[in-house]
Design a protein around this motif. Structure first.
Motif, PDB file in Angstrom:
ATOM      1  N   LEU A 122       0.829  -1.210   0.000  1.00 41.77           N
ATOM      2  CA  LEU A 122       0.000   0.000   0.000  1.00 41.77           C
ATOM      3  C   LEU A 122       0.860   1.254   0.000  1.00 41.77           C
ATOM      4  O   LEU A 122       0.585   2.220  -0.732  1.00 41.77           O
ATOM      5  CB  LEU A 122      -0.937  -0.006   1.212  1.00 41.77           C
ATOM      6  CG  LEU A 122      -1.936  -1.164   1.304  1.00 41.77           C
ATOM      7  CD1 LEU A 122      -2.827  -0.997   2.526  1.00 41.77           C
ATOM      8  CD2 LEU A 122      -2.774  -1.265   0.045  1.00 41.77           C
ATOM      9  N   ALA A 126       1.218   4.332  -2.809  1.00 37.35           N
ATOM     10  CA  ALA A 126       0.958   5.707  -2.349  1.00 37.35           C
ATOM     11  C   ALA A 126       2.151   6.606  -2.676  1.00 37.35           C
ATOM     12  O   ALA A 126       1.987   7.761  -3.086  1.00 37.35           O
ATOM     13  CB  ALA A 126       0.670   5.715  -0.855  1.00 37.35           C
ATOM     14  N   SER A 131      -2.340   6.300  -4.834  1.00 37.01           N
ATOM     15  CA  SER A 131      -2.969   5.852  -3.586  1.00 37.01           C
ATOM     16  C   SER A 131      -4.305   5.165  -3.824  1.00 37.01           C
ATOM     17  O   SER A 131      -4.842   4.514  -2.916  1.00 37.01           O
ATOM     18  CB  SER A 131      -3.143   7.028  -2.622  1.00 37.01           C
ATOM     19  OG  SER A 131      -3.898   8.061  -3.230  1.00 37.01           O
ATOM     20  N   HIS A 134      -5.252   0.392  -3.508  1.00 37.32           N
ATOM     21  CA  HIS A 134      -5.266   0.066  -2.077  1.00 37.32           C
ATOM     22  C   HIS A 134      -5.971  -1.259  -1.778  1.00 37.32           C
ATOM     23  O   HIS A 134      -6.169  -1.617  -0.627  1.00 37.32           O
ATOM     24  CB  HIS A 134      -5.956   1.186  -1.297  1.00 37.32           C
ATOM     25  CG  HIS A 134      -7.410   1.348  -1.643  1.00 37.32           C
ATOM     26  ND1 HIS A 134      -7.829   2.053  -2.741  1.00 37.32           N
ATOM     27  CD2 HIS A 134      -8.521   0.885  -1.035  1.00 37.32           C
ATOM     28  CE1 HIS A 134      -9.151   2.023  -2.802  1.00 37.32           C
ATOM     29  NE2 HIS A 134      -9.596   1.311  -1.784  1.00 37.32           N
ATOM     30  N   ASP A 203      -7.188  -0.293  -9.085  1.00 36.43           N
ATOM     31  CA  ASP A 203      -7.213  -0.084  -7.630  1.00 36.43           C
ATOM     32  C   ASP A 203      -6.636  -1.269  -6.845  1.00 36.43           C
ATOM     33  O   ASP A 203      -6.770  -1.350  -5.634  1.00 36.43           O
ATOM     34  CB  ASP A 203      -8.617   0.269  -7.124  1.00 36.43           C
ATOM     35  CG  ASP A 203      -9.633  -0.856  -7.281  1.00 36.43           C
ATOM     36  OD1 ASP A 203      -9.305  -1.878  -7.905  1.00 36.43           O
ATOM     37  OD2 ASP A 203     -10.760  -0.703  -6.770  1.00 36.43           O
ATOM     38  N   ALA A 205      -3.458  -3.094  -5.346  1.00 43.11           N
ATOM     39  CA  ALA A 205      -2.057  -2.874  -4.982  1.00 43.11           C
ATOM     40  C   ALA A 205      -1.242  -4.150  -5.135  1.00 43.11           C
ATOM     41  O   ALA A 205      -0.099  -4.110  -5.592  1.00 43.11           O
ATOM     42  CB  ALA A 205      -1.962  -2.371  -3.544  1.00 43.11           C
TER      43      ALA A 205
END
Length: 422
Positions: A122, A126, A131, A134, A203, A205
């Motif tokens: 994560l 970021a 970010s 996640h 989205d 990670a």
């Protein structure tokens, strides 16, 4: 009140009830593969204390490492300080790890190492200005530990953590791999994971998975080709790959690490359990240089994790000694011999009408029953035959210490045969 009565009334044990706890047996001595109970009974340990005691108990080299370190210093904080045992164990880990992994984060336990891996993934994204990446993607029937981020990646329906569903982070789950180890790979097997990643990669990670062997989620052995395809998808869609080798690492599946069956290197790898040879708790999260540098780009510029007992010198000293024993490569012959004997002894149980399936990989033997096992009764019967196993659900399984003798292993398999006949 004797010890067992006090224990039953006041001490909680894993996965048992405080109201009606499973029976507990007091150990007074352990040597080699043998546990001695306060009652005087002796049993062959077929569990290696949940995968960890690969060199057996009371090992002279591990004892010596512990004694030497405790006489020097048992602990110092790892913030701003270092020591030879941490350096030794990290060197040994990197010498063993798949090519490309070159950073070590020492952790307290397996679950914590998974938490660390997830935080690494994560924070990595970021710090790349992404970010929105996640989420995790994983497979059903997986198990990664009992802490909260780890629980979120365990099977949300068939796993042990459904009670916490409303609290856990929501992750993406593909069906469990269906092509078994040793079978020809079915292209249909990877399609659900491929579709999930295609639809949600912006989205996601990381993909987290137990390589080749799904442990507490059902002791399932799946095709290494599935793992290879997961690596390809991660590369194609810019997703980090986390391999949870806590249970499978250090030779248990017949390879030093299970991901070697697929010939892949993960971006992040978790190890634990056998790391100290079962002497004390220690784990590690290993990663590539890219991940390590990526985590520390931009603000906050450091990895935001630091357990109080990180890099504990006593644990590191014993772990370095344990890895030194493994480096002699005797484990390969030991595990191969265990696998051959388990196949010969266990496969005939497929004929038992109560048995659903028997499977063996490396130093792991699994008998899956058609119906749930009465744990207390089955354990008591096994103990009466001089054997310690810990069934769960419909599974009667074993992962003995690598040093187990042919005679000791035969005692375990004969006891299983007697219990199945009863």
């Amino acid at each position: 009140m004797n010890n067992i009565e006090f224990d039953a009334r006041h001490i909680w044990h894993p996965y048992t009830s405080a109201i009606n706890p499973l029976p507990c047996y007091e150990v007074t001595h352990a040597e080699g593969c043998t546990l001695t109970f306060a009652s005087g009974e002796q049993v062959i340990d077929g569990m290696a204390s949940w995968w960890s005691a690969v060199h057996g108990y009371n090992h002279p080299e591990l004892n010596a490492a512990a004694h030497k370190q405790v006489d020097t210093f048992s602990h110092v904080m790892f913030g701003g300080l270092t020591h030879q045992p941490a350096i030794d164990v990290s060197k040994a880990l990197l010498a063993m790890a798949p090519a490309g992994i070159n950073r070590v984060f020492l952790a307290d336990s397996g679950s914590v190492s998974v938490e660390v891996a997830i935080k690494m993934a994560l924070q990595y994204w970021a710090c790349q200005g992404q970010s929105q990446k996640h989420k995790l993607v994983t497979v059903r029937n997986g198990y990664h530990g009992d802490t909260f981020a780890a629980m979120s990646a365990c099977d949300p329906i068939n796993g042990m953590h459904s009670l916490f569903e409303q609290t856990l982070a929501k992750q993406y789950f593909a069906p469990a791999p269906q092509t078994q180890f040793g079978q020809s790979f079915s292209e249909d097997d990877i399609l659900p994971m491929q579709e999930l990643i295609e639809n949600h990669h912006l989205d996601i990670a990381a993909l987290i998975i137990e390589p080749v062997v799904q442990g507490a989620g059902g002791m399932r052995f799946y095709s290494p080709e599935y793992l290879r395809r997961c690596r390809e998808l991660c590369d194609q869609y810019d997703i980090l790959m986390i391999c949870d080798e806590i249970a499978t690492g250090f030779g248990r599946t017949g390879k030093l690490f299970a991901c070697e069956h697929a010939g892949i290197t993960p971006d992040i790898m978790c190890v634990g359990k056998a790391l100290t040879g079962g002497y004390m708790t220690l784990a590690a999260t290993l990663c590539t240089e890219d991940v390590a540098l990526g985590v520390c780009q931009g603000l906050p510029g450091v990895f935001m994790h630091g357990p109080t007992y990180m890099g504990n010198p006593l644990a590191c000293s014993v772990a370095a000694a344990s890895l030194n024993i493994l480096a002699k490569n005797e484990w390969q012959q030991q595990v191969n011999a265990i696998e051959a004997q388990l196949k010969q002894a266990l496969f005939p149980f497929n004929k038992n009408e109560r048995v659903q399936n028997v499977r063996v990989l490396g130093a792991i033997g699994v008998i899956e029953m058609k119906h749930p096992i009465d744990v207390a009764r089955t354990q008591a019967r096994l103990i009466s035959h001089g054997v310690w196993l810990r069934p769960f659900g419909r599974l009667l399984y074993m992962m003995p210490p690598y040093i187990i003798t042919s005679e000791e292993l035969s005692k375990i398999t004969r006891a299983i045969g007697k219990v199945l006949e009863e």
